[in-house]
Design a protein around this motif. Structure first.
Motif, PDB file in Angstrom:
ATOM      1  N   ARG A 236       0.826  -1.213   0.000  1.00 40.81           N
ATOM      2  CA  ARG A 236       0.000   0.000   0.000  1.00 40.81           C
ATOM      3  C   ARG A 236       0.858   1.261   0.000  1.00 40.81           C
ATOM      4  O   ARG A 236       0.622   2.184  -0.775  1.00 40.81           O
ATOM      5  N   PHE A 237       1.906   1.279   0.866  1.00 40.47           N
ATOM      6  CA  PHE A 237       2.658   2.518   1.059  1.00 40.47           C
ATOM      7  C   PHE A 237       4.033   2.508   0.398  1.00 40.47           C
ATOM      8  O   PHE A 237       4.729   3.526   0.412  1.00 40.47           O
ATOM      9  N   GLU A 238       4.434   1.350  -0.168  1.00 40.53           N
ATOM     10  CA  GLU A 238       5.721   1.208  -0.848  1.00 40.53           C
ATOM     11  C   GLU A 238       6.865   1.686   0.046  1.00 40.53           C
ATOM     12  O   GLU A 238       7.059   1.158   1.126  1.00 40.53           O
ATOM     13  N   ASN A 239       7.595   2.674  -0.355  1.00 39.88           N
ATOM     14  CA  ASN A 239       8.774   3.098   0.410  1.00 39.88           C
ATOM     15  C   ASN A 239       8.447   4.047   1.558  1.00 39.88           C
ATOM     16  O   ASN A 239       9.359   4.549   2.226  1.00 39.88           O
ATOM     17  N   SER A 240       7.185   4.298   1.773  1.00 43.30           N
ATOM     18  CA  SER A 240       6.800   5.248   2.823  1.00 43.30           C
ATOM     19  C   SER A 240       6.781   4.600   4.213  1.00 43.30           C
ATOM     20  O   SER A 240       6.788   5.297   5.224  1.00 43.30           O
ATOM     21  N   VAL A 241       6.712   3.283   4.249  1.00 46.04           N
ATOM     22  CA  VAL A 241       6.730   2.552   5.526  1.00 46.04           C
ATOM     23  C   VAL A 241       7.807   1.485   5.454  1.00 46.04           C
ATOM     24  O   VAL A 241       7.869   0.706   4.492  1.00 46.04           O
ATOM     25  N   LYS A 242       8.682   1.465   6.456  1.00 45.01           N
ATOM     26  CA  LYS A 242       9.764   0.484   6.511  1.00 45.01           C
ATOM     27  C   LYS A 242       9.708  -0.280   7.839  1.00 45.01           C
ATOM     28  O   LYS A 242       9.333   0.277   8.882  1.00 45.01           O
ATOM     29  N   PHE A 243      10.101  -1.552   7.767  1.00 45.26           N
ATOM     30  CA  PHE A 243      10.074  -2.401   8.957  1.00 45.26           C
ATOM     31  C   PHE A 243      11.467  -2.933   9.267  1.00 45.26           C
ATOM     32  O   PHE A 243      12.223  -3.303   8.357  1.00 45.26           O
ATOM     33  N   GLU A 244      11.771  -2.958  10.548  1.00 47.01           N
ATOM     34  CA  GLU A 244      13.031  -3.523  11.023  1.00 47.01           C
ATOM     35  C   GLU A 244      12.711  -4.544  12.108  1.00 47.01           C
ATOM     36  O   GLU A 244      12.089  -4.199  13.123  1.00 47.01           O
ATOM     37  N   ILE A 245      13.125  -5.801  11.889  1.00 44.49           N
ATOM     38  CA  ILE A 245      12.829  -6.859  12.857  1.00 44.49           C
ATOM     39  C   ILE A 245      14.132  -7.491  13.343  1.00 44.49           C
ATOM     40  O   ILE A 245      14.928  -7.983  12.532  1.00 44.49           O
ATOM     41  N   SER A 246      14.338  -7.450  14.636  1.00 44.31           N
ATOM     42  CA  SER A 246      15.489  -8.119  15.255  1.00 44.31           C
ATOM     43  C   SER A 246      14.976  -8.845  16.499  1.00 44.31           C
ATOM     44  O   SER A 246      15.248  -8.470  17.627  1.00 44.31           O
ATOM     45  N   SER A 247      14.185  -9.866  16.210  1.00 37.94           N
ATOM     46  CA  SER A 247      13.526 -10.583  17.302  1.00 37.94           C
ATOM     47  C   SER A 247      13.874 -12.059  17.256  1.00 37.94           C
ATOM     48  O   SER A 247      13.902 -12.677  16.176  1.00 37.94           O
ATOM     49  N   ASN A 248      14.144 -12.621  18.418  1.00 38.02           N
ATOM     50  CA  ASN A 248      14.429 -14.048  18.538  1.00 38.02           C
ATOM     51  C   ASN A 248      13.115 -14.813  18.631  1.00 38.02           C
ATOM     52  O   ASN A 248      12.344 -14.624  19.573  1.00 38.02           O
ATOM     53  N   GLU A 249      12.846 -15.679  17.650  1.00 34.50           N
ATOM     54  CA  GLU A 249      11.577 -16.410  17.625  1.00 34.50           C
ATOM     55  C   GLU A 249      11.638 -17.608  18.580  1.00 34.50           C
ATOM     56  O   GLU A 249      11.647 -18.769  18.174  1.00 34.50           O
ATOM     57  N   ASN A 250      11.669 -17.304  19.865  1.00 35.85           N
ATOM     58  CA  ASN A 250      11.775 -18.331  20.905  1.00 35.85           C
ATOM     59  C   ASN A 250      10.420 -18.992  21.136  1.00 35.85           C
ATOM     60  O   ASN A 250       9.450 -18.331  21.493  1.00 35.85           O
ATOM     61  N   GLU A 251      10.358 -20.317  20.959  1.00 36.98           N
ATOM     62  CA  GLU A 251       9.093 -21.040  21.126  1.00 36.98           C
ATOM     63  C   GLU A 251       8.638 -21.071  22.578  1.00 36.98           C
ATOM     64  O   GLU A 251       7.500 -21.401  22.870  1.00 36.98           O
ATOM     65  N   GLU A 252       9.556 -20.743  23.478  1.00 39.56           N
ATOM     66  CA  GLU A 252       9.221 -20.780  24.903  1.00 39.56           C
ATOM     67  C   GLU A 252       8.248 -19.663  25.276  1.00 39.56           C
ATOM     68  O   GLU A 252       7.469 -19.793  26.207  1.00 39.56           O
ATOM     69  N   PHE A 253       8.295 -18.577  24.526  1.00 37.75           N
ATOM     70  CA  PHE A 253       7.496 -17.415  24.874  1.00 37.75           C
ATOM     71  C   PHE A 253       6.158 -17.395  24.139  1.00 37.75           C
ATOM     72  O   PHE A 253       6.051 -17.800  22.984  1.00 37.75           O
ATOM     73  N   LYS A 254       5.158 -16.888  24.865  1.00 38.92           N
ATOM     74  CA  LYS A 254       3.825 -16.700  24.305  1.00 38.92           C
ATOM     75  C   LYS A 254       3.493 -15.207  24.301  1.00 38.92           C
ATOM     76  O   LYS A 254       4.076 -14.421  25.052  1.00 38.92           O
ATOM     77  N   ILE A 255       2.500 -14.864  23.473  1.00 45.38           N
ATOM     78  CA  ILE A 255       2.087 -13.465  23.381  1.00 45.38           C
ATOM     79  C   ILE A 255       0.607 -13.403  23.032  1.00 45.38           C
ATOM     80  O   ILE A 255       0.028 -14.381  22.541  1.00 45.38           O
ATOM     81  N   ILE A 256       0.007 -12.255  23.293  1.00 50.49           N
ATOM     82  CA  ILE A 256      -1.396 -12.051  22.949  1.00 50.49           C
ATOM     83  C   ILE A 256      -1.543 -12.055  21.430  1.00 50.49           C
ATOM     84  O   ILE A 256      -0.819 -11.339  20.738  1.00 50.49           O
ATOM     85  N   PRO A 257      -2.438 -12.863  20.869  1.00 47.99           N
ATOM     86  CA  PRO A 257      -2.573 -12.906  19.401  1.00 47.99           C
ATOM     87  C   PRO A 257      -3.024 -11.575  18.820  1.00 47.99           C
ATOM     88  O   PRO A 257      -3.825 -10.865  19.414  1.00 47.99           O
ATOM     89  N   LEU A 258      -2.460 -11.240  17.659  1.00 47.17           N
ATOM     90  CA  LEU A 258      -2.798 -10.036  16.883  1.00 47.17           C
ATOM     91  C   LEU A 258      -2.335  -8.741  17.550  1.00 47.17           C
ATOM     92  O   LEU A 258      -2.742  -7.659  17.138  1.00 47.17           O
ATOM     93  N   SER A 259      -1.490  -8.858  18.568  1.00 47.53           N
ATOM     94  CA  SER A 259      -1.011  -7.649  19.245  1.00 47.53           C
ATOM     95  C   SER A 259      -0.096  -6.827  18.343  1.00 47.53           C
ATOM     96  O   SER A 259      -0.168  -5.589  18.331  1.00 47.53           O
ATOM     97  N   LEU A 260       0.761  -7.510  17.573  1.00 48.18           N
ATOM     98  CA  LEU A 260       1.653  -6.780  16.668  1.00 48.18           C
ATOM     99  C   LEU A 260       0.870  -6.057  15.582  1.00 48.18           C
ATOM    100  O   LEU A 260       1.165  -4.909  15.247  1.00 48.18           O
ATOM    101  N   GLN A 261      -0.120  -6.730  15.045  1.00 44.20           N
ATOM    102  CA  GLN A 261      -0.947  -6.114  14.004  1.00 44.20           C
ATOM    103  C   GLN A 261      -1.639  -4.850  14.515  1.00 44.20           C
ATOM    104  O   GLN A 261      -1.700  -3.831  13.830  1.00 44.20           O
ATOM    105  N   LEU A 262      -2.124  -4.902  15.743  1.00 45.72           N
ATOM    106  CA  LEU A 262      -2.801  -3.737  16.327  1.00 45.72           C
ATOM    107  C   LEU A 262      -1.838  -2.572  16.518  1.00 45.72           C
ATOM    108  O   LEU A 262      -2.190  -1.407  16.269  1.00 45.72           O
TER     109      LEU A 262
END
Length: 343
Positions: A236-262
């Motif tokens: 939708r926004f092409e170069n107007s929105v950029k994402f940077e992810i430096s997260s360890n996908e540890n299976e031990e941890f849980k999170i509220i679903p759809l929290s990142l999307q919100l």
């Protein structure tokens, strides 16, 4: 006579027998262990008579009181009527028991019985009835208090569950509302991308439908979903929105679903977006916390009835699983939200 009343009378008969035996045992000990005391069956019958008549009258009376009044609404009435009434009907029951004892069992005439009655005897009986009634009410009051606490706790749990379900149900229309806005704008700008966007949207929406009813999902699942959602945003926004992810996908941890999307939605909704001033959204995990940050370029006089729904939704849902709080950190140039990860 209903089944419950029959069972109550049977139980009380057993209790009366036990009281009768207990009194004989105390007499046996008091009379230097005289064995003849144990075989005085007439005394057993008399003891049972007093215990059964006085107890039965009180039991039936309290059954009437508790049927008419409620501990939660009529505490004062129950105590007043119960204590005063118990003294009166216990004394009357004591008189009946003594009449049966002396007239029926001992063979005294009616006049002889009346002449042998003294006020002191009944005053003592009234005192005993008063003390026993207080104990009885104290037990019932404690029981009612505990039941009241349990009912309050059950009500609070039901309220919490209802609120939690309501929050989860907000996700479905909220997500669809924002996605359709993006699709609507994209149809005018680039129909081919709009078609591709629709395909991605259907896959992502399947995740929403599958996971919105869950209380927790693994961090890796949520990050995978967020990456797919980011592709829609980038379309939708092409170069107007950029994402940077430096997260360890540890299976031990849980999170509220759809929290990142919100949180991503909120960042886009609150800030100006252009190629000259690109919105940069970073996602990283640190110290059992997921941190979502974005640079600030606020829209002028931003107003929306849905303002803040994502962040408040997350706060309420996280509070159900941990005492750790969702932290919101805002500086002049940066806005960050730290969500505690749940083991």
């Amino acid at each position: 006579m209903n089944a419950r009343l029959k069972q109550a009378i049977i139980r009380f008969t057993i209790v009366s027998v036990a009281i009768s035996v207990f009194i004989r045992l105390t007499d046996f000990i008091a009379q230097d262990f005289n064995v003849q005391v144990l075989f005085n069956f007439k005394a057993y019958a008399i003891n049972f008579l007093y215990a059964f008549i006085i107890g039965l009258v009180n039991m039936l009376s309290f059954a009437v009181i508790y049927k008419k009044y409620n501990w939660y609404r009529d505490v004062k009435k129950i105590i007043l009527i119960g204590v005063i009434g118990s003294v009166i009907w216990s004394t009357a029951a004591f008189f009946i028991a003594r009449y049966v004892h002396f007239v029926v069992i001992e063979g005294l005439s009616h006049n002889q019985f009346l002449e042998s009655q003294f006020a002191a005897t009944y005053i003592f009986a009234m005192l005993i009835a008063f003390l026993v009634t207080l104990i009885f009410h104290a037990i019932y009051f404690y029981k009612a208090l505990q039941e009241s606490k349990l009912r309050e706790q059950a009500y609070e749990n039901a309220q919490t569950t209802a609120q939690y379900d309501a929050l989860k149900n907000q996700l479905d229309p909220h997500f669809l509302f924002n996605s359709l806005n993006v699709l609507s704008a994209l149809i005018d700008e680039n129909p081919e991308k709009a078609q591709e966007f629709t395909t991605h949207l259907s896959r992502i929406y399947r995740y929403v439908l599958d996971h919105k009813s869950k209380e927790l999902v693994s961090l890796s699942e949520e990050l995978s979903f967020a990456k797919r959602y980011m592709k829609l945003i980038e379309m939708r926004f092409e170069n107007s929105v950029k994402f940077e992810i430096s997260s360890n996908e540890n299976e031990e941890f849980k999170i509220i679903p759809l929290s990142l999307q919100l949180l991503i939605e909120n960042a886009i909704k609150h800030n100006k977006i252009s190629e000259e001033n690109a919105l940069i959204i970073s996602i990283e995990t640190k110290n059992e916390t997921l941190r979502v940050s974005n640079n600030i370029n606020k829209k002028q006089q931003y107003q929306s009835k849905r303002n803040g729904i994502g962040l408040e939704n997350i706060k309420h849902r996280v509070s159900k699983f941990t005492a750790r709080q969702v932290e919101v950190i805002e500086t002049r140039t940066q806005f960050s939200v730290e969500i505690p990860l749940i083991k």
